[in-house]
Design a protein around this motif. Structure first.
Motif, mmCIF file in Angstrom:
data_model
loop_
_atom_site.group_PDB
_atom_site.id
_atom_site.type_symbol
_atom_site.label_atom_id
_atom_site.label_comp_id
_atom_site.label_asym_id
_atom_site.label_seq_id
_atom_site.Cartn_x
_atom_site.Cartn_y
_atom_site.Cartn_z
ATOM 1 N N VAL A 89 0.733 -1.224 0.116
ATOM 2 C CA VAL A 89 0.082 -0.117 0.098
ATOM 3 C C VAL A 89 0.769 1.341 -0.103
ATOM 4 O O VAL A 89 1.933 1.220 0.832
ATOM 5 N N PRO A 90 0.635 2.255 -0.897
ATOM 6 C CA PRO A 90 1.687 3.377 -0.853
ATOM 7 C C PRO A 90 1.278 4.390 0.246
ATOM 8 O O PRO A 90 0.450 4.598 0.536
ATOM 9 N N ILE A 91 2.598 4.763 0.504
ATOM 10 C CA ILE A 91 2.593 5.862 1.615
ATOM 11 C C ILE A 91 2.502 7.185 0.734
ATOM 12 O O ILE A 91 3.571 7.594 0.025
ATOM 13 N N VAL A 92 1.754 8.004 1.045
ATOM 14 C CA VAL A 92 1.523 9.477 0.746
ATOM 15 C C VAL A 92 1.897 10.515 1.668
ATOM 16 O O VAL A 92 1.275 10.361 2.620
ATOM 17 N N ALA A 93 3.001 11.309 1.215
ATOM 18 C CA ALA A 93 3.473 12.166 2.236
ATOM 19 C C ALA A 93 4.331 13.020 1.240
ATOM 20 O O ALA A 93 4.658 12.859 0.272
ATOM 21 N N THR A 94 4.887 14.284 2.229
ATOM 22 C CA THR A 94 5.705 15.211 1.571
ATOM 23 C C THR A 94 7.059 14.480 1.171
ATOM 24 O O THR A 94 7.452 13.479 2.026
ATOM 25 N N ALA A 95 7.821 15.021 0.381
ATOM 26 C CA ALA A 95 9.092 14.500 -0.022
ATOM 27 C C ALA A 95 9.946 14.245 1.394
ATOM 28 O O ALA A 95 10.806 13.247 1.660
#
Length: 270
Positions: free
Chosen positions: A74-80
């Motif tokens: 499952v992808p983690i979506v966050a800032t760089a």
């Protein structure tokens, strides 16, 4: 859209957001075994999630994120900046999607916007999560209300806003001065005063919304203090009744459920 507050405090934070077309987590500051059980009890398998939104790398928001992403792809979506911090602490490969504050992306059935926040982390953010019919705003672990957060509240049906501490209780409490200064700083945590001012101003200008005051300090706040302060603020503003449907999220166990078109449902806290 249905939103479940799984936990909200220094021991762990996570929201489960479910629509007819999919589900996601906002923060995963809980172990994967517990997340699997709590999500499963709400009809959601972890492998079916379209993503995990992570506000910042502190463990109470992220401890379960990388293990979940590794195990269930499952992808983690966050800032760089947050992704880099997570990757430094765990060298395993996991799927990611970077999102800069102020930018938007589609994630399954959801529209996601990252919101600039101010906290002592690598590159923290809040999130606005929306479907075709409704939206929520999630802003915790921020020492100030940024224009990003304030504008994102417009048109949202559910606001999940940090009310971390009572200022008097913090200043005269047992914490060392260095920790008090950190919490009170612009990169610290929102007080009851700041949270109530945001909700009151928003409600008077844009109309009522459902509000979850969240991330309460175990030492420097209580649900009763938050509710009493909120009542005093709207009475001082001349309101005949509360201009928002306010509830308090519990710190370390599932507590609140919100469904589009309905008010929040909460276990008794008093």
């Amino acid at each position: 859209m249905t939103v479940h507050c799984l936990a909200s405090g220094s021991s762990g934070n996570s929201l489960l957001v479910v629509s007819e077309a999919g589900a996601l987590l906002v923060d995963a500051g809980i172990g994967v075994r517990t997340l699997k059980r709590w999500c499963g009890e709400r009809g959601v398998a972890l492998e079916s999630l379209c993503g995990v939104l992570v506000t910042h790398e502190h463990g109470d928001h992220s401890v379960g994120a990388v293990p979940l992403a590794v195990k269930y792809k499952v992808p983690i979506v966050a800032t760089a900046g947050t992704l880099a911090a997570l990757q430094r602490s765990d060298k395993r490969d996991f799927p990611t999607q970077a999102l800069s504050p102020g930018s938007e992306t589609a994630l399954g059935a959801f529209g996601i916007r990252a919101l600039l926040t101010t906290h002592d982390a690598a590159e923290p953010c809040g999130f606005r999560v929306e479907t075709s019919s409704t939206a929520l705003v999630y802003a915790t672990d921020t020492g100030s209300i940024t224009p990003d957060v304030r504008s994102a509240c417009c048109g949202a049906s559910l606001l999940v806003i940090e009310a971390n501490h009572d200022i008097h209780r913090l200043r005269f409490g047992p914490y060392p001065e260095s920790l008090k200064s950190r919490i009170l700083a612009r990169t610290g945590h929102l007080s009851n005063n700041a949270a109530a001012d945001l909700v009151l101003g928003h409600s008077l200008e844009h109309g009522p919304a459902s509000v979850w005051f969240s991330h309460l300090s175990e030492v420097n706040n209580t649900p009763g203090i938050v509710k009493a302060y909120w009542k005093r603020r709207w009475q001082e503003a001349g309101c005949a009744a509360s201009p928002a449907a306010v509830e308090i999220a519990q710190r370390d166990s599932p507590s609140l459920v919100w469904r589009a078109g309905a008010q929040a449902v909460q276990k008794s806290l008093f």
